[in-house]
Design a protein around this motif. Sequence first.
Motif, PDB file in Angstrom:
ATOM      1  N   TYR A 112      38.146 -57.058  58.890  1.00 52.18           N
ATOM      2  CA  TYR A 112      39.753 -56.908  59.051  1.00 52.18           C
ATOM      3  C   TYR A 112      40.435 -56.535  57.571  1.00 52.18           C
ATOM      4  O   TYR A 112      39.813 -57.060  56.456  1.00 52.18           O
ATOM      5  N   GLU A 160      43.919 -55.405  55.744  1.00 48.24           N
ATOM      6  CA  GLU A 160      45.510 -55.237  55.935  1.00 48.24           C
ATOM      7  C   GLU A 160      46.016 -54.905  54.565  1.00 48.24           C
ATOM      8  O   GLU A 160      45.522 -54.929  53.610  1.00 48.24           O
ATOM      9  N   PHE A 178      44.003 -55.956  51.726  1.00 48.97           N
ATOM     10  CA  PHE A 178      43.744 -57.186  51.609  1.00 48.97           C
ATOM     11  C   PHE A 178      42.416 -57.516  52.821  1.00 48.97           C
ATOM     12  O   PHE A 178      42.870 -56.958  53.865  1.00 48.97           O
ATOM     13  N   THR A 179      41.402 -58.222  52.395  1.00 51.73           N
ATOM     14  CA  THR A 179      40.496 -58.463  53.643  1.00 51.73           C
ATOM     15  C   THR A 179      39.910 -59.746  53.304  1.00 51.73           C
ATOM     16  O   THR A 179      40.169 -60.441  51.972  1.00 51.73           O
ATOM     17  N   HIS A 180      39.559 -60.413  54.340  1.00 55.40           N
ATOM     18  CA  HIS A 180      39.119 -61.804  53.911  1.00 55.40           C
ATOM     19  C   HIS A 180      37.560 -61.885  53.428  1.00 55.40           C
ATOM     20  O   HIS A 180      37.045 -63.054  52.990  1.00 55.40           O
ATOM     21  N   SER A 181      36.631 -60.878  53.431  1.00 53.51           N
ATOM     22  CA  SER A 181      35.463 -60.825  53.032  1.00 53.51           C
ATOM     23  C   SER A 181      35.463 -59.879  51.623  1.00 53.51           C
ATOM     24  O   SER A 181      36.404 -59.129  51.391  1.00 53.51           O
ATOM     25  N   ARG A 182      34.713 -60.468  50.751  1.00 53.86           N
ATOM     26  CA  ARG A 182      34.440 -59.515  49.498  1.00 53.86           C
ATOM     27  C   ARG A 182      33.183 -58.760  49.528  1.00 53.86           C
ATOM     28  O   ARG A 182      32.101 -59.341  49.876  1.00 53.86           O
TER      29      ARG A 182
END
Length: 244
Positions: free
Chosen positions: A80, A82, A93-97
């Motif tokens: 994901y 954004e 922006f992403t939830h994972s790195r």
Amino acid sequence: MSAMFSNQPGSPGELNFRLGSMPVRIQPWFWLTSFVLAGPWFNDEPRPWPVILFVVACTVSILWHELGHAWTMRWFGARYVEIVLTGFGGYAFTHSRASRPWQRILIALAGPCNQLAAWGLLLAAIHLGPLNSMLNSSELANQFVNQLLLINLAWPLLNLIPIFPLDGGRVCRELGTSLLGAKGLKLSLYLSGLICSAMIIWIVSVGGSLFNALLFGMLLAQNIQELQALNEFQHFDDSSAWRS
């Protein structure tokens, strides 16, 4: 007013759409900043079109910049991503790195590289002829292309300066942390703050734009906050204080 400039989804006046499967949010603060940056074109004719074209050029260029980050994030496995355009630019922006420093460095560089590639292609199209007839027949088209050239050259070069949280600062931060750990992180923030201070002094000494001085002042304040947070974390993380 605080809700208007909030980074939370669904803030008043926010524009939401998708590029394929990628959600994009444009916040009201972005339009205001773009309008302020359009200052050099306020007196150009025919009014107000040069200003409107500059805001469009800002939107297209910064969105293209953030797409560079977003595509690279997805290449490295982020499910994901954004894009948010807000005051003084935008971010992906992403939830994972990304798990490896070199991946995070490539993600940081992808945005400026995307813009520089667009600048090069646009310049080639002008010199090789496809755009010449349109530029010669329309003053507004000529202004718009010149604005695109300016934004997609000056802004990525600015972004590559090692000032956090600009892309160059993120690269410097990753390199410092990889080589020296927490000490490298702190050194990267000191370097970032030093460059911000030097830029503010230079802008004021030459009578430059107050907006630019304010921008570097805000970046300096953010770096000071980062250093304070890092020092507090290291203080509370120091187990030696609990030893007898």
